[in-house]
Design an enzyme around this catalytic site. Structure first.
Site, PDB file in Angstrom:
ATOM      1  N   ASP A   1      36.494  42.389  66.345  1.00  0.00           N
ATOM      2  CA  ASP A   1      35.270  42.951  65.744  1.00  0.00           C
ATOM      3  C   ASP A   1      35.617  44.311  65.141  1.00  0.00           C
ATOM      4  O   ASP A   1      36.716  44.841  65.380  1.00  0.00           O
ATOM      5  CB  ASP A   1      34.211  43.078  66.853  1.00  0.00           C
ATOM      6  CG  ASP A   1      32.863  43.510  66.308  1.00  0.00           C
ATOM      7  OD1 ASP A   1      32.573  43.218  65.126  1.00  0.00           O
ATOM      8  OD2 ASP A   1      32.110  44.166  67.057  1.00  0.00           O
TER       9      ASP A   1
ATOM     10  N   GLU B   1      36.709  45.963  59.801  1.00  0.00           N
ATOM     11  CA  GLU B   1      36.601  46.180  58.332  1.00  0.00           C
ATOM     12  C   GLU B   1      37.606  47.209  57.848  1.00  0.00           C
ATOM     13  O   GLU B   1      38.091  47.037  56.715  1.00  0.00           O
ATOM     14  CB  GLU B   1      35.166  46.579  57.992  1.00  0.00           C
ATOM     15  CG  GLU B   1      34.138  45.496  58.210  1.00  0.00           C
ATOM     16  CD  GLU B   1      33.864  45.201  59.686  1.00  0.00           C
ATOM     17  OE1 GLU B   1      33.997  46.118  60.510  1.00  0.00           O
ATOM     18  OE2 GLU B   1      33.557  44.042  60.004  1.00  0.00           O
TER      19      GLU B   1
ATOM     20  N   ASP C   1      26.062  40.937  62.322  1.00  0.00           N
ATOM     21  CA  ASP C   1      24.836  41.341  63.018  1.00  0.00           C
ATOM     22  C   ASP C   1      23.553  40.904  62.313  1.00  0.00           C
ATOM     23  O   ASP C   1      22.857  41.714  61.694  1.00  0.00           O
ATOM     24  CB  ASP C   1      24.847  42.861  63.221  1.00  0.00           C
ATOM     25  CG  ASP C   1      25.996  43.296  64.115  1.00  0.00           C
ATOM     26  OD1 ASP C   1      26.581  42.425  64.794  1.00  0.00           O
ATOM     27  OD2 ASP C   1      26.316  44.495  64.132  1.00  0.00           O
TER      28      ASP C   1
END
Ligand code: GLC
Length: 784
Positions: free
Chosen positions: A407, A410, A484
């Site tokens: 997670d 990015e 999300d």
């Protein structure tokens, strides 16, 4: 943040009016044929044309110098030796393969791409390729009235992307995902155009921030990048399936996932202690609700330090993992890239001493705030760092862990830009480049490091990786969840076109947070979402801290019973799903498909957002709104059988279908088959029985499919330990013929025979298996 206020529409923000114009590439001044490619030197740039296969051409423009052909961070294919016919004329050069023709006009340089039939695929029109002094590069293409666009990776909004403009810049977006929320976590600079039933694809292999604009002009679309080369591939199609196979030839395909990863995953941010995790697992077992994986979110760590456990809350992770494993449940922990700045913490010490962290050109480590506070970020662009990171996963595999959840890759940073300083200089294996150039591949390379490291540590067992960020090719390492979302019906609706477009972008293993991540879910939404989740490729229920708990039993026994039924159905459908995953691994075709993939000539499918297909013969039409128990279902060509009660519906029509809360409408194409099994128990997920359910046709329907199975968890299949049946089903007025055209592999499954069940067999219809008569039941045996 300023952009979230009215400042966003400040008049000075309109930079468009005084922006520098793109300079056209100009006339061809020289032309060279090299061994594997063709070079056009133009007044304002250099272009190389190269063929990878007869149906894949690559066009590369460098504004200032001879283009480089080996910069891709993701293309795994090597150019084949392609026979190219070269016709050099006064005003035009033509390069022709069996599948593609490229006409290159000299003055100014313009390239037009045709398919084998002579139909134009890409036409540059007035404005061709261009660039700016600032380094931006652009390609313009004519847009036909009948063009529809798909792919672009993970984008919100509807299936057909005509009229949209998208940016590729991996971004952590907690704010609600609206149709206009862009960019999101993944960057897949690739799309497929569907034009009058025929498809072609374009992959713009540029890792800078890129923009795809199908919105600003009526008859032109454009794709541009902030820097680098204009490096793109054209894929000839002509069917959507051909395009996907061509695109995944370039960027790679997903290896067959472990079967357990296709089961049900239960997650929450967070299950905070060993006691809570054990109670959760016991609940699933006691209620006989299938579950394969429990995820551990950030609370399992010691102060959010990756490669640690909180010793108080999780005193004995090894034992917990072993005990759960005995119950048939695996643990998948979250691993973020940020390594806490803490000179007493081993991973940080190793990273600093080994020079593994991202740095500024001046030599200072870049620090950014994430969950553990100030953190350093591994520089995954270096092979040695990927190796180090991969090896660190022995911490998890030693505990019995076989799957990892990546997670915040990015990478997400808690600051105004939401990410790392773009001035950071990545090592990039000795060819240093800024984060501005490599931002979009950070997640992909973390995925590579993690997957390869886990594979190494697991000694022959298949690892599972879930990732939030990625770039084209991410399918080689990971499954992707859509980040999300919220517990809104709109987000359930949006998840279908999102996952379908991810599938059309080469990523077959995808799914949203079922039930919704942020916000509180409710009984009806959760039930409807679980029904859909049972049929989306990746099936994980996940919710955020502070929200209503959403395990299957949180809304009373009636709702629990429905959810249990659908999770069990997931396991009953496992032989079929697994066969489709096998197919994805060899062809690149997604498991969950928009109807247009199977019916590209049917315009009604071009923007069908609220239905999807599993493989080539099943249509799922879920209820996606509250208090609704009837919906319109469009069924394409052919006849379709209600999976539950056998009612036959005519295709090319829309039907009003009734579905109470306990029901998910499923239709199977008449004349085809489905592989089914049974739910056994959590501890033993190996079914004793597998059936081939045949939905008898009467009208000369012919269907060929592949059934695939293996041990589900090792790479032994690479050496022939699998079973693969190629089955043909021909339905006639008086007979249904089932013929095993081919059987391959030496795996003997637990079930040892496959039972045939025929549905809708007419009284005067006979069943034949391999030419021999039977009534409506027969079986295929594996034991030799
Ligand atoms: C991010 C992830 C989410 C996770 C949370 C805490 O928001 O997208 O899935 O639960 O971080 O780790």
């Amino acid at each position: 943040m300023l952009e979230d206020t009215s400042f966003a529409i400040h008049p000075d923000n309109d930079k468009q009016s005084n922006a520098e114009a793109f300079r056209d590439i100009g006339h061809v001044v020289d032309y060279k044929k090299n061994e594997s490619h063709y070079t056009f030197i133009c007044k304002h740039g250099h272009v190389i044309i190269q063929f990878f296969t007869p149906s894949i051409a690559r066009i590369v423009m460098n504004p200032t110098k001879e283009p480089s052909l080996d910069e891709s961070k993701t293309v795994v294919a090597k150019p084949e030796l392609v026979h190219v016919e070269e016709i050099i004329g006064e005003e035009m050069t033509t390069l022709k393969t069996e599948q593609l023709t490229l006409e290159i006009k000299q003055a100014p340089f313009r390239v037009t791409v045709y398919d084998a039939k002579g139909t134009v695929l890409l036409d540059e029109g007035e404005r061709g390729m261009g660039h700016k002094v600032s380094g931006e590069v652009i390609a313009h293409k004519k847009m036909n009235d009948s063009d529809h666009f798909y792919g672009f990776g993970e984008k919100s909004g509807f299936l057909d992307k005509r009229g949209e403009k998208y940016t590729m810049w991996n971004t952590d977006v907690y704010a609600p995902h609206n149709p206009e929320t862009d960019p999101l976590y993944e960057s897949i600079p690739y799309f497929m155009t569907l034009r009058e039933g025929r498809a072609h694809g374009v992959f713009f292999d540029n890792t800078f921030r890129t923009v795809f604009d199908m919105k600003s002009a009526e008859d032109t679309y454009a794709f541009m990048a902030e820097g680098g080369q204009l490096d793109y591939y054209v894929m000839a199609g002509p069917s959507p399936k051909n395009v996907l196979t061509q695109y995944t030839h370039l960027t790679g395909r997903m290896p067959i996932p472990p079967k357990w990863a296709l089961g049900y995953h239960q997650s929450r941010y967070s299950y905070e202690s060993e006691a809570e995790v054990r109670a959760l697992a016991e609940n699933f077992v006691a209620r006989d609700i299938p579950v394969d994986v429990i995820h551990l979110d950030i609370h399992y760590m010691n102060g959010y330090r990756v490669f640690t456990f909180d010793k108080e809350k999780f005193p004995n992770p090894k034992k917990m993992i072993a005990d759960l494993r005995a119950m048939g449940i695996r643990i998948v922990p979250i691993v973020d890239p940020g390594v806490k700045k803490d000179s007493e913490y081993e991973a940080y010490q190793e990273g600093v001493r080994g020079d593994h962290f991202c740095k500024y050109i001046e030599g200072e480590i870049y620090f950014g705030d994430v969950w553990p506070g100030s953190s350093a970020f591994p520089d995954f662009t270096d092979e040695k760092v990927r190796k180090w990171w991969g090896e660190k996963h022995a911490f998890y595999t030693d505990l019995g862990i076989e799957g990892i959840w990546n997670d915040m890759n990015e990478p997400a940073v808690f600051n105004e830009t939401k990410t790392m300083d773009v001035a950071v200089m990545h090592g990039n294996d000795g060819v240093p480049k800024t984060h501005r150039e490599l931002h979009n591949v950070y997640g992909l390379l973390m995925g590579e490091a993690t997957y390869e490291g886990m594979k190494e540590q697991l000694h022959g067992k298949r690892p599972f990786l879930l990732t939030r960020a990625g770039y084209a090719g991410v399918q080689r390492y990971a499954s992707v969840w859509t980040g999300d979302n919220r517990s809104f019906w709109e987000h359930l609706q949006m998840s279908l076109p999102m996952c379908m477009n991810l599938g059309l972008s080469g990523v077959p293993f995808t799914g949203p947070d079922v039930g919704g991540f942020a916000h509180d879910t409710n009984a009806e939404l959760l039930v409807r979402w679980m029904q859909v989740g049972a049929f989306t490729p990746y099936f994980r229920n996940h919710s955020a801290i502070g929200t209503h708990y959403q395990e299957p039993w949180q809304f009373g026994p009636d709702n629990e019973a429905i959810m249990k039924k659908y999770i069990q159905m997931r396991y009953e459908w496992m032989p079929q799903l697994y066969s489709w995953f096998y197919q994805a691994s060899v062809t690149g075709l997604p498991v969950m498909r928009p109807l247009l993939m199977e019916f590209p000539n049917d315009v009604k499918t071009y923007n069908l957002n609220d239905q999807f297909m599993i493989g080539d013969n099943v249509v799922i039409a879920p209820i996606l709104a509250p208090s609704v128990t009837d919906r319109a279902v469009y069924l394409p060509e052919g006849e379709w059988v209600d999976f539950y009660n056998g009612t036959v519906y005519c295709g090319n029509q829309t039907h009003l279908i009734h579905a109470e809360l306990a029901e998910l409408p499923i239709f199977v194409k008449k004349g085809t088959a489905l592989m089914q099994s049974e739910w056994t128990s959590n501890a033993d997920k190996k079914p004793q029985h597998v059936w081939m359910d045949i939905f008898a046709g009467t009208d000369d329907e012919k269907y060929v499919f592949t059934y695939y199975d293996d041990d589900g968890e090792t790479f032994a299949y690479e050496n022939g330990t699998y079973v693969k049946l190629e089955v043909e089903i021909v339905s006639e007025k008086n007979a249904v013929h089932v013929t095993i055209l081919n059987q391959e592999g030496d795996f003997v499954p637990v079930y040892s025979t496959i039972g045939l069940r025929v549905h809708g067999l007419a009284d005067d219809q006979k069943l034949f298996l391999n030419g021999k008569g039977a009534r409506d039941k027969a079986s295929i045996s594996f034991v030799k």
